[in-house]
Motif scaffolding. Structure first.
Motif, mmCIF file in Angstrom:
data_model
loop_
_atom_site.group_PDB
_atom_site.id
_atom_site.type_symbol
_atom_site.label_atom_id
_atom_site.label_comp_id
_atom_site.label_asym_id
_atom_site.label_seq_id
_atom_site.Cartn_x
_atom_site.Cartn_y
_atom_site.Cartn_z
ATOM 1 N N ALA A 266 125.382 26.775 45.215
ATOM 2 C CA ALA A 266 124.324 26.141 44.427
ATOM 3 C C ALA A 266 123.471 27.145 43.666
ATOM 4 O O ALA A 266 122.502 26.757 43.006
ATOM 5 C CB ALA A 266 123.426 25.314 45.356
ATOM 6 N N GLY A 267 123.827 28.432 43.745
ATOM 7 C CA GLY A 267 123.018 29.436 43.073
ATOM 8 C C GLY A 267 123.327 29.543 41.589
ATOM 9 O O GLY A 267 124.379 29.121 41.113
ATOM 10 N N LEU A 268 122.378 30.100 40.861
ATOM 11 C CA LEU A 268 122.585 30.400 39.448
ATOM 12 C C LEU A 268 123.190 31.791 39.321
ATOM 13 O O LEU A 268 122.729 32.730 39.971
ATOM 14 C CB LEU A 268 121.261 30.358 38.685
ATOM 15 C CG LEU A 268 120.576 28.996 38.514
ATOM 16 C CD1 LEU A 268 119.220 29.184 37.846
ATOM 17 C CD2 LEU A 268 121.439 28.044 37.708
ATOM 18 N N SER A 269 124.196 31.914 38.491
ATOM 19 C CA SER A 269 124.749 33.243 38.215
ATOM 20 C C SER A 269 123.747 34.035 37.379
ATOM 21 O O SER A 269 122.774 33.479 36.846
ATOM 22 C CB SER A 269 126.074 33.121 37.462
ATOM 23 O OG SER A 269 125.849 32.619 36.149
ATOM 24 N N ALA A 270 123.988 35.335 37.259
ATOM 25 C CA ALA A 270 123.116 36.174 36.435
ATOM 26 C C ALA A 270 123.091 35.671 34.998
ATOM 27 O O ALA A 270 122.032 35.617 34.360
ATOM 28 C CB ALA A 270 123.579 37.630 36.488
ATOM 29 N N GLU A 271 124.252 35.267 34.481
ATOM 30 C CA GLU A 271 124.326 34.777 33.107
ATOM 31 C C GLU A 271 123.581 33.459 32.956
ATOM 32 O O GLU A 271 122.857 33.244 31.974
ATOM 33 C CB GLU A 271 125.785 34.614 32.689
ATOM 34 C CG GLU A 271 125.977 34.230 31.230
ATOM 35 C CD GLU A 271 125.461 35.283 30.261
ATOM 36 O OE1 GLU A 271 125.143 34.926 29.106
ATOM 37 O OE2 GLU A 271 125.379 36.472 30.646
ATOM 38 N N GLU A 272 123.736 32.556 33.927
ATOM 39 C CA GLU A 272 123.027 31.274 33.871
ATOM 40 C C GLU A 272 121.518 31.483 33.947
ATOM 41 O O GLU A 272 120.749 30.813 33.241
ATOM 42 C CB GLU A 272 123.498 30.369 35.007
ATOM 43 C CG GLU A 272 124.903 29.827 34.824
ATOM 44 C CD GLU A 272 125.416 29.117 36.049
ATOM 45 O OE1 GLU A 272 126.195 28.146 35.903
ATOM 46 O OE2 GLU A 272 125.051 29.520 37.190
ATOM 47 N N THR A 273 121.105 32.405 34.802
ATOM 48 C CA THR A 273 119.673 32.711 34.922
ATOM 49 C C THR A 273 119.121 33.223 33.602
ATOM 50 O O THR A 273 118.043 32.810 33.153
ATOM 51 C CB THR A 273 119.442 33.749 36.032
ATOM 52 O OG1 THR A 273 119.924 33.240 37.277
ATOM 53 C CG2 THR A 273 117.964 34.093 36.156
ATOM 54 N N LYS A 274 119.860 34.137 32.983
ATOM 55 C CA LYS A 274 119.422 34.699 31.705
ATOM 56 C C LYS A 274 119.288 33.607 30.641
ATOM 57 O O LYS A 274 118.310 33.545 29.894
ATOM 58 C CB LYS A 274 120.408 35.763 31.232
ATOM 59 C CG LYS A 274 120.033 36.428 29.910
ATOM 60 C CD LYS A 274 121.143 37.312 29.373
ATOM 61 C CE LYS A 274 121.440 38.461 30.294
ATOM 62 N NZ LYS A 274 122.442 39.407 29.715
ATOM 63 N N ILE A 275 120.275 32.717 30.582
ATOM 64 C CA ILE A 275 120.264 31.651 29.573
ATOM 65 C C ILE A 275 119.086 30.710 29.801
ATOM 66 O O ILE A 275 118.356 30.369 28.859
ATOM 67 C CB ILE A 275 121.596 30.879 29.615
ATOM 68 C CG1 ILE A 275 122.734 31.751 29.063
ATOM 69 C CG2 ILE A 275 121.496 29.582 28.821
ATOM 70 C CD1 ILE A 275 124.110 31.163 29.257
ATOM 71 N N LEU A 276 118.881 30.292 31.042
ATOM 72 C CA LEU A 276 117.810 29.340 31.343
ATOM 73 C C LEU A 276 116.436 29.932 31.055
ATOM 74 O O LEU A 276 115.594 29.296 30.391
ATOM 75 C CB LEU A 276 117.904 28.896 32.804
ATOM 76 C CG LEU A 276 116.840 27.908 33.294
ATOM 77 C CD1 LEU A 276 116.857 26.627 32.469
ATOM 78 C CD2 LEU A 276 117.034 27.597 34.780
ATOM 79 N N ILE A 277 116.198 31.148 31.521
ATOM 80 C CA ILE A 277 114.890 31.782 31.310
ATOM 81 C C ILE A 277 114.670 32.062 29.821
ATOM 82 O O ILE A 277 113.559 31.862 29.292
ATOM 83 C CB ILE A 277 114.775 33.080 32.125
ATOM 84 C CG1 ILE A 277 114.847 32.782 33.630
ATOM 85 C CG2 ILE A 277 113.478 33.806 31.798
ATOM 86 C CD1 ILE A 277 113.746 31.899 34.155
ATOM 87 N N SER A 278 115.704 32.507 29.128
ATOM 88 C CA SER A 278 115.574 32.784 27.694
ATOM 89 C C SER A 278 115.215 31.514 26.929
ATOM 90 O O SER A 278 114.373 31.537 26.020
ATOM 91 C CB SER A 278 116.879 33.368 27.147
ATOM 92 O OG SER A 278 117.175 34.603 27.750
ATOM 93 N N TRP A 279 115.843 30.403 27.293
ATOM 94 C CA TRP A 279 115.559 29.129 26.630
ATOM 95 C C TRP A 279 114.113 28.695 26.868
ATOM 96 O O TRP A 279 113.413 28.275 25.941
ATOM 97 C CB TRP A 279 116.524 28.060 27.140
ATOM 98 C CG TRP A 279 116.276 26.691 26.583
ATOM 99 C CD1 TRP A 279 116.562 26.245 25.324
ATOM 100 C CD2 TRP A 279 115.675 25.586 27.269
ATOM 101 N NE1 TRP A 279 116.180 24.920 25.186
ATOM 102 C CE2 TRP A 279 115.635 24.499 26.365
ATOM 103 C CE3 TRP A 279 115.173 25.406 28.561
ATOM 104 C CZ2 TRP A 279 115.109 23.258 26.720
ATOM 105 C CZ3 TRP A 279 114.657 24.176 28.919
ATOM 106 C CH2 TRP A 279 114.632 23.119 28.001
ATOM 107 N N ILE A 280 113.642 28.848 28.087
ATOM 108 C CA ILE A 280 112.259 28.467 28.401
ATOM 109 C C ILE A 280 111.281 29.363 27.653
ATOM 110 O O ILE A 280 110.304 28.887 27.050
ATOM 111 C CB ILE A 280 112.019 28.535 29.921
ATOM 112 C CG1 ILE A 280 112.817 27.439 30.630
ATOM 113 C CG2 ILE A 280 110.524 28.399 30.237
ATOM 114 C CD1 ILE A 280 112.785 27.540 32.142
ATOM 115 N N GLU A 281 111.536 30.667 27.667
ATOM 116 C CA GLU A 281 110.608 31.605 27.026
ATOM 117 C C GLU A 281 110.630 31.491 25.503
ATOM 118 O O GLU A 281 109.689 31.916 24.837
ATOM 119 C CB GLU A 281 110.931 33.031 27.467
ATOM 120 C CG GLU A 281 110.612 33.258 28.950
ATOM 121 C CD GLU A 281 110.902 34.662 29.416
ATOM 122 O OE1 GLU A 281 111.659 35.379 28.711
ATOM 123 O OE2 GLU A 281 110.384 35.058 30.476
#
Length: 652
Positions: A266-281
């Motif tokens: 259920a964890g986010l991969s490094a790439e998924e984390t980067k995409i999600l945070i970048s979209w929010i920011e």
């Protein structure tokens, strides 16, 4: 704001023109990253820290290597004054293995936080290695950023520094004064923080990611406090999503991503984390396209695995609005008139907010009043938020004979108002006996003792497989003081292997980690379970850091508890070979065998028992090697059980 630029020649001036120009006094949000040892490090963990110093690290950067002695000397001078020293690596080309190797070669004896998703470095405006940040924990601002001192520059060094920028900044922060020189241009290697190659879209990228990783809990009637029902909800909670992802509170999956492969990760991969945070920011923009969240339809049946073959109804329990509720041990009659093999199960709490966890097993008859925890004798499954259903590994099952009872352990946690819990368990049976039994063993240490204010206290125990076995899954369990947890294998030839590491353990989420590929181990393999406990005041969940913490069922006490599900290679459903006596003896040995050599010496035996054995030790030590092996310990276990039974009969 004062600034300074080092000018040595024209070439240096040209290089400096490309340096970062973002100023200090930037607010810093908290985050959690794993370091080169796989330990979780929270930036603002130490509540007593007077300042936090972070140097940007990069493998192979000569600037970093050259200023390491100065940075370590500063650490040695200021750590005792309450200053915390860290390093941060966000290089695309560096891995935990190579960073750990560089740290060993260059004598780096402090945590290097690894920003593999590259979401922390951009928020700190990192551009080059060798830059140093001084963070004020009270204001959570960067009080200073730039060069450590003026000793090291590109391709040249001075014997001694004449300007000590970080030292001066620390003195000011510790004195409660403003930093006179808050930014100094620094030299170092460029950190490559690439931007996403294409625009991130909500409908095609973000919403599908949320559906895959989050919506199972964040839906109407789910265990999460709010539902990801449409874009508007995501937009409103976007800053909170950013925070819980950066601090690794969400998604609730805590296995080290570099160790093991797990089912239902259920964890986010490094790439998924980067995409999600970048979209929010970037503003969490809606963009074009349909909203996939609106099309999501929750499971219309209350049983996600389909209608059960048998529903076990647990007696209703009144949960108070506050206080501590003792563990409950309901016993439910087995209504089946035939033997059955359980191959799947689902627990449906009546009140998801009140039910912390449920353990389920079976027995031939109701247990005695002082033996209610026999749930593990024939263990079926355990429930905790995020772990509602269980499928037995293919070809295995849990045998439940007709008649008898189902045993449960239920942990309730009051949450502010009275409620009535009516938990149900759905059981699913095999049409015919499976190939093998699914066995379960708990590695536990009821003798643990955690000193007051200890920030990193480790307890451990082990279980030795006496036959060839196949391991399917692992469950680490501790209470509020649990900080990290792990399982290691030590093979008969002496090789060792970490098979699960949970560096950021969270008591609120009791996860089962099931291997994507079951792990085969030969007889004589030991599985060692370790947990590190944080009994310090920095642990916000700590009920009382001044306590010497013992083993106990309630959450204010602690547990070393590691569940292992496995099968014996030479066992079949038609020809069982498992021995509960051997299993209990092995569990006991795993606690008292301090040197973990598989043998119990007289010195390792508990003192009272050693005294009561006395000269009979010679009779137990049948091979006359001065120690007791598993078979010899079984003889002692039988004698102890007989004595206990005699004492109980005499008392009655």
């Amino acid at each position: 704001m004062s600034k300074i630029i080092f000018i040595g020649n024209c070439l240096l001036v040209a290089v400096l023109l490309s340096f970062n120009t973002v100023s200090a006094n930037t607010k810093v949000d908290d985050f959690v990253l794993l370091d080169q040892s796989g330990d979780a490090q929270a930036l603002f963990y130490d509540k007593e820290a007077k300042a936090i110093v972070v140097m940007i690290h990069g493998n192979g950067c000569q600037i970093v290597r050259s200023i390491l002695p100065d940075y370590k000397a500063l650490r040695d001078e200021y750590e005792s004054k309450g200053v915390r020293f860290l390093m941060l690596n966000a290089n695309l080309q560096d891995t935990r293995v190579t960073i750990a190797s560089e740290a060993a070669e260059w004598g780096i004896d402090m945590p290097i936080l690894i920003d593999s998703a590259q979401v922390i470095a951009p928020s700190l405006n990192v551009t080059r290695t060798g830059e140093v940040l001084v963070i004020n924990p009270v204001s959570r601002e960067i009080s200073y950023r730039g060069a450590l001192n003026d000793r090291v520059h590109f391709e040249r060094q001075k014997k001694e520094a004449s300007e000590h920028y970080v030292k001066n900044a620390l003195d000011a922060v510790l004195a409660g004064k403003a930093v006179a020189l808050s930014e100094v241009k620094s030299v170092g290697c460029i950190v490559n923080l690439p931007k996403p190659e294409q625009a991130i879209t909500y409908s095609e990228t973000i919403a599908p990611m949320l559906l895959d990783k989050c919506v199972a809990c964040h839906q109407e009637g789910g265990i999460a406090p709010w539902a990801m029902s449409e874009y508007r909800m995501i937009q409103g909670f976007a800053p909170m999503i950013r925070e819980v992802v950066r601090t690794k509170r969400m998604p609730p999956w805590h296995a080290d991503p570099e160790i093991g492969q797990w089912q239902h990760d259920a964890g986010l991969s490094a790439e998924e984390t980067k995409i999600l945070i970048s979209w929010i920011e970037a503003g969490a923009k809606r963009g074009a396209g349909e909203d996939p969240l609106l099309a999501f339809k929750p499971n219309e049946t209350q049983w996600p695995l389909g209608e059960p073959d048998l529903i076990v109804e647990v007696p209703a329990f009144e949960v108070p609005a506050s206080g501590i509720v003792d563990y409950q041990f309901p016993v439910v009659q087995n209504t089946l008139d035939k033997d059955a093999w359980v191959v799947a199960a689902t627990v449906l709490p009546g009140d998801t907010q009140a039910v912390h966890h449920v353990l389920l097993g079976s027995a031939d008859q109701p247990p005695a009043a002082d033996d209610l925890e026999n749930v593990f004798q024939n263990y079926i499954m355990g429930y905790a938020p995020g772990n509602e259903s269980a499928h037995m590994p293919e070809g295995t099952g849990v045998f439940v004979p007709k008649g008898g009872v189902y045993l449960l352990q239920v942990h309730y946690t009051p949450y502010g108002k009275k409620s009535t819990d009516t938990t149900k368990v759905g059981l699913y049976f095999a049409d015919k006996p499976p190939q093998n039994f699914l066995r379960n063993h708990v590695i536990a240490n009821s003798r643990l003792s955690i000193p007051p204010y200890a920030a990193r206290h480790e307890e451990k125990a082990y279980f030795e497989f006496w036959n060839d076995a196949v391991i399917y899954g692992l469950v680490p369990h501790a209470h509020y003081r649990g900080r990290s947890s792990s399982f290691d294998l030590v093979y008969p030839d002496g090789r060792s292997e970490v098979i699960l590491s949970v560096p950021n353990y969270d008591f609120n989420w009791q996860r089962t980690y099931a291997f994507t590929e079951p792990k085969s181990v030969p007889a004589g393999t030991k599985i060692i379970h370790r947990t590190v406990y944080d009994n310090s005041a920095n642990n916000l969940g700590n009920p009382d850091p001044s306590r010497q913490v013992p083993w106990g069922l309630q959450s204010e006490d602690e547990m070393l508890y590691g569940s292992v599900s496995y099968s014996w290679v030479d066992e079949t459903s038609a020809e069982p070979i498992h021995s509960y006596l051997t299993s209990e003896t092995a569990q006991w040995m795993g606690v008292i065998d301090k040197d973990m050599d598989g043998l119990i010496s007289e010195a390792e035996m508990p003192s009272r028992l050693r005294e009561s054995i006395g000269w009979k030790w010679k009779l137990l030590d049948q091979d006359d090697d001065g120690q007791l092996n598993l078979t010899e310990m079984e003889v002692l276990m039988v004698k102890m059980m007989e004595k206990k039974k005699q004492q109980k009969t005499a008392k009655n």
